[in-house]
Design a protein around this motif. Structure first.
Motif, PDB file in Angstrom:
ATOM      1  N   ILE A 286     -44.775 -17.173 -66.904  1.00 48.21           N
ATOM      2  CA  ILE A 286     -44.424 -16.343 -65.746  1.00 48.21           C
ATOM      3  C   ILE A 286     -45.265 -16.731 -64.534  1.00 48.21           C
ATOM      4  O   ILE A 286     -44.756 -16.832 -63.409  1.00 48.21           O
ATOM      5  N   LYS A 287     -46.541 -16.994 -64.760  1.00 49.98           N
ATOM      6  CA  LYS A 287     -47.435 -17.373 -63.667  1.00 49.98           C
ATOM      7  C   LYS A 287     -47.074 -18.737 -63.085  1.00 49.98           C
ATOM      8  O   LYS A 287     -47.330 -18.994 -61.903  1.00 49.98           O
ATOM      9  N   GLU A 288     -46.485 -19.603 -63.914  1.00 43.97           N
ATOM     10  CA  GLU A 288     -46.155 -20.967 -63.478  1.00 43.97           C
ATOM     11  C   GLU A 288     -44.735 -21.110 -62.930  1.00 43.97           C
ATOM     12  O   GLU A 288     -44.280 -22.225 -62.651  1.00 43.97           O
ATOM     13  N   LEU A 289     -44.016 -19.977 -62.810  1.00 44.67           N
ATOM     14  CA  LEU A 289     -42.671 -20.037 -62.218  1.00 44.67           C
ATOM     15  C   LEU A 289     -42.734 -20.549 -60.782  1.00 44.67           C
ATOM     16  O   LEU A 289     -43.706 -20.262 -60.062  1.00 44.67           O
ATOM     17  N   PRO A 290     -41.751 -21.350 -60.295  1.00 43.96           N
ATOM     18  CA  PRO A 290     -40.492 -21.715 -60.971  1.00 43.96           C
ATOM     19  C   PRO A 290     -40.574 -22.996 -61.800  1.00 43.96           C
ATOM     20  O   PRO A 290     -39.597 -23.378 -62.422  1.00 43.96           O
ATOM     21  N   GLU A 291     -41.754 -23.660 -61.771  1.00 39.59           N
ATOM     22  CA  GLU A 291     -41.860 -24.943 -62.476  1.00 39.59           C
ATOM     23  C   GLU A 291     -41.600 -24.784 -63.976  1.00 39.59           C
ATOM     24  O   GLU A 291     -40.939 -25.642 -64.597  1.00 39.59           O
ATOM     25  N   SER A 292     -42.105 -23.687 -64.579  1.00 38.88           N
ATOM     26  CA  SER A 292     -41.933 -23.492 -66.019  1.00 38.88           C
ATOM     27  C   SER A 292     -40.459 -23.287 -66.378  1.00 38.88           C
ATOM     28  O   SER A 292     -39.996 -23.726 -67.433  1.00 38.88           O
ATOM     29  N   TRP A 293     -39.724 -22.623 -65.479  1.00 33.53           N
ATOM     30  CA  TRP A 293     -38.290 -22.422 -65.721  1.00 33.53           C
ATOM     31  C   TRP A 293     -37.552 -23.758 -65.714  1.00 33.53           C
ATOM     32  O   TRP A 293     -36.743 -24.038 -66.583  1.00 33.53           O
ATOM     33  N   GLN A 294     -37.854 -24.604 -64.724  1.00 35.68           N
ATOM     34  CA  GLN A 294     -37.194 -25.904 -64.608  1.00 35.68           C
ATOM     35  C   GLN A 294     -37.545 -26.798 -65.787  1.00 35.68           C
ATOM     36  O   GLN A 294     -36.686 -27.505 -66.329  1.00 35.68           O
ATOM     37  N   LYS A 295     -38.789 -26.746 -66.199  1.00 33.69           N
ATOM     38  CA  LYS A 295     -39.241 -27.557 -67.324  1.00 33.69           C
ATOM     39  C   LYS A 295     -38.494 -27.170 -68.606  1.00 33.69           C
ATOM     40  O   LYS A 295     -38.026 -28.033 -69.365  1.00 33.69           O
ATOM     41  N   GLY A 296     -38.383 -25.871 -68.869  1.00 32.18           N
ATOM     42  CA  GLY A 296     -37.690 -25.403 -70.067  1.00 32.18           C
ATOM     43  C   GLY A 296     -36.222 -25.782 -70.059  1.00 32.18           C
ATOM     44  O   GLY A 296     -35.657 -26.184 -71.082  1.00 32.18           O
TER      45      GLY A 296
END
Length: 669
Positions: A286-296
């Protein structure tokens, strides 16, 4: 003569519904015999679902009408006991039937806020509002607001509030219908929603309030029978005494004993550590959004691309990609909800019977109880039921009967929750994953139950079991090993509860548009038959929109319903109650108060649910605790600094408040 006709009408109704009850019991017994002779479960589910909807459709067709008074208020000739049953059925929605015992199962003592609030609220409604609304007459609550305060503006605010409150409540009922139909007919939830929609419409389309009233009486008989039989059977199975309301104390003792043992159990601690680890991982994402969303998303797409078409893992990957959040904003909402669930699961189970121990818990308990109580007395679809009785006396009696009929279910809900939790702790926890009962997979398929081997030991731990609130009542017969016909029966009861309330809500919304808006404001010259036709057309439109919104499963049923109660508490309750009991309340004060209450409550519901807004730690389901006092304060202050209502309006208040023959100031009216 009129009294003789009413007595004959009551006798005829008792005979009709007596025969109906007998036929229904024979129908259940026949299915039970069929199950013992090898009748497949799916056919039992079909029989309950389509058989009961068929009965409701028949009542709807037989009650068809184009007469305005019949369509809007059932001709004002519903006897008290039958109006009490219809009101109870209208009142006891999917939240009461499906969700309340589930809330108690999950929350223990904290869940009693729902029972205390809803029951206490009905007492408030019966004492402070119902008889006076009936004495006023007319058809809807916006009718009352215009007559009491004068002008079209109070009516317009009432229309907007009625639509918002009723629509939130309606969506919850349609979600309940979707859950039941998808589980017992074996179709996707989204399709179940629209199948259930047809059941809702057949009850109300042709006959309006007349059809809805007589259908709701039939639905009450089914829902209370369906609610009682399983828990009575479970009580007899566990204690030898078929009185669950008295005997569930034994289940509470089992729960407390086993949960205390779980606190220091090594395997349970391992699972709770896994939940804690998952919560931390989600928090980091959640803290790394939006990068974590794109990565997943990229990882899922890459995995799917590399899997051959015939590989069985491809189906799982396709589903995972389909269910993956569409945007970073959606990811934040879903991951936050999952993180909070993981945080809860990472903690040892607290005492099931102890009240909240911290100040925040106590405040939320009292706030929710208060919102549900005053919201009850402000729900437009319930208030409308008191327009259907022949007299004010019958309205008072019907309120008492309704409270009794509601009591039967509410007094039983804690027993349901306790026996269900005891069954899980006794018969599921500690079993091998290889021997999972068949009902787990069935309920998992509709997203209401999840059991995963978190620590890999092959044994089911309590902390590995997630049961949604909406599954408890529906799944308990199967959890307890009762015949499948009992599970089908309770599905029919849940369907009756959801359909009955949905019908009342649809009538409220369509009436708000066709009668209150179009006829009373836009085109007063419209013919009575056209008014009814417009109302029928709106039923279809509103039902379709509600089903579409419900297909997204925005929240659990109890949460959706609690929002509706908060909105009703912050809008209608002050306007109606002050309109009856405060002669000095004027149009400016009432309208300003309703607008302020509606805006503040809506803001907190949306903000606390989706954007992290937190005022004094109050949960989103108790949002009305801010809007209600704001409404009352603003209404009282504004009404005192503006002109008083006319003498005619003040006399109108007196005429509502004092029944004919009452003594006012020592002088008989």
């Amino acid at each position: 003569m009129a009294n003789d006709a009413m007595q004959a009408w009551k006798k005829k109704l008792r005979q009709i519904y007596g025969v109906y009850t007998g036929i229904f019991l024979i129908f259940v017994i026949a299915l039970w015999i069929g199950e013992n002779m090898g009748l497949q479960q799916k056919y039992i589910g079909y029989a309950f679902l389509f058989g009961t909807i068929g009965v409701y459709a028949a009542i709807g067709i037989l009650s068809r009408t184009s007469v305005v008074a019949e369509y809007y208020v059932a001709g004002r000739k519903v006897p008290a006991i039958f109006n009490g049953m219809a009101t109870a059925s209208d009142w006891m929605s999917a939240a009461s039937f499906i969700g309340m015992a589930g809330a108690l199962y999950l929350q223990g003592y904290d869940g009693l806020a729902f029972i205390m609030g809803w029951t206490g609220g009905y007492v408030l409604l019966a004492v402070m509002v119902a008889p006076y609304i009936r004495k006023f007459g007319q058809f809807t609550i916006p009718d009352f607001l215009e007559a009491r305060y004068g002008g079209k503006l109070p009516r317009m605010i009432g229309i907007v509030s009625a639509i918002i409150v009723s629509f939130a409540y309606l969506v919850a009922q349609i979600v309940g219908v979707g859950i039941i139909t998808s589980r017992f007919v074996g179709i996707p939830f989204e399709a179940g929603v629209f199948l259930g929609l047809s059941g809702i419409l057949v009850c109300s389309f042709l006959g309006g309030m007349r059809a809805v009233t007589w259908t709701q009486v039939a639905q009450y008989i089914i829902l209370i029978t369906a609610y009682m039989i399983p828990v009575v059977a479970i009580s007899y199975k566990h204690t030898g005494i078929p009185i669950p309301q008295v005997m569930y104390g034994q289940a509470l003792q089992v729960i407390e004993s086993k949960q205390k043992a779980l606190v220091n159990d090594v395997k349970e601690i391992e699972v709770r550590q896994e939940w804690k680890k998952k919560a931390e991982e989600l928090n980091a994402k959640i803290k790394e959004l939006p990068e974590s969303w794109q990565k997943g998303k990229t990882e899922l797409e890459k995995k799917l691309k590399n899997l051959p078409t015939e590989n069985p893992e491809r189906t799982k990957a396709e589903k995972a990609l389909k269910d993956y959040p569409k945007t970073p904003e959606e990811a934040k909402e879903k991951w936050t909800a999952t993180m909070k669930e993981a945080q809860v699961m990472s903690k040892p189970p607290k005492s099931y019977v102890s009240p909240p121990s911290d100040t925040k818990g106590i405040i939320n308990f009292l706030a929710l109880t208060f919102c549900l109580m005053v919201g009850t007395a402000g729900l437009p679809h319930v208030l409308m039921r008191f327009y259907t009785t022949p007299t004010v006396r019958e309205a008072r009696s019907s309120a008492a009967w309704a409270l009794f009929f509601i009591f039967l279910l509410y007094f039983t809900a804690p027993a349901y929750a306790a026996f269900a939790r005891s069954e899980i702790l006794t018969n599921i926890v500690g079993q091998a994953f290889t021997s999972l009962p068949g009902w787990v997979a069935k309920w998992a398929s509709v997203g209401l139950i999840s059991i995963k081997d978190m620590n890999g030991d092959g044994i089911i731990q309590f902390s590995e079991i997630i049961i949604r609130a909406d599954a408890v009542v529906l799944a308990t017969p199967e959890i307890a090993g009762l015949p499948y016909v009992v599970a089908g029966l309770i599905a029919a009861g849940g369907l009756a509860a959801a359909l009955s309330t949905a019908d009342g809500l649809l009538i409220t919304i369509s009436n708000a548009i066709s009668h209150d808006l179009y006829y009373k404001i836009i085109n007063p010259n419209i013919s009575p038959s056209t008014r009814v036709k417009i109302g029928k057309a709106l039923l279809i439109v509103v039902a379709a929109i509600g089903a579409y919104v419900a297909s997204f499963k925005l929240a659990i049923i109890v949460e959706l319903v609690a929002w509706a109660f908060s909105l009703a508490a912050a809008t209608f309750f002050p306007a109606v109650v002050l309109g009856i009991w405060d002669k000095r309340m004027n149009k400016t004060g009432a309208v300003t108060g309703m607008i302020v209450g509606l805006l503040i409550t809506t803001y907190y519901i949306i903000g606390s649910r989706f954007y992290g807004i937190d005022w004094f730690g109050i949960k989103t389901i108790a949002a009305g605790i801010f809007g209600l006092p704001a409404n009352i304060i603003v209404a009282l202050v504004v009404s005192r600094i503006t002109a008083a209502p006319s003498q005619e309006l003040q006399e109108f208040v007196d005429s509502i408040r004092y029944p004919k023959g009452a003594v006012k100031g020592g002088v008989e009216e």
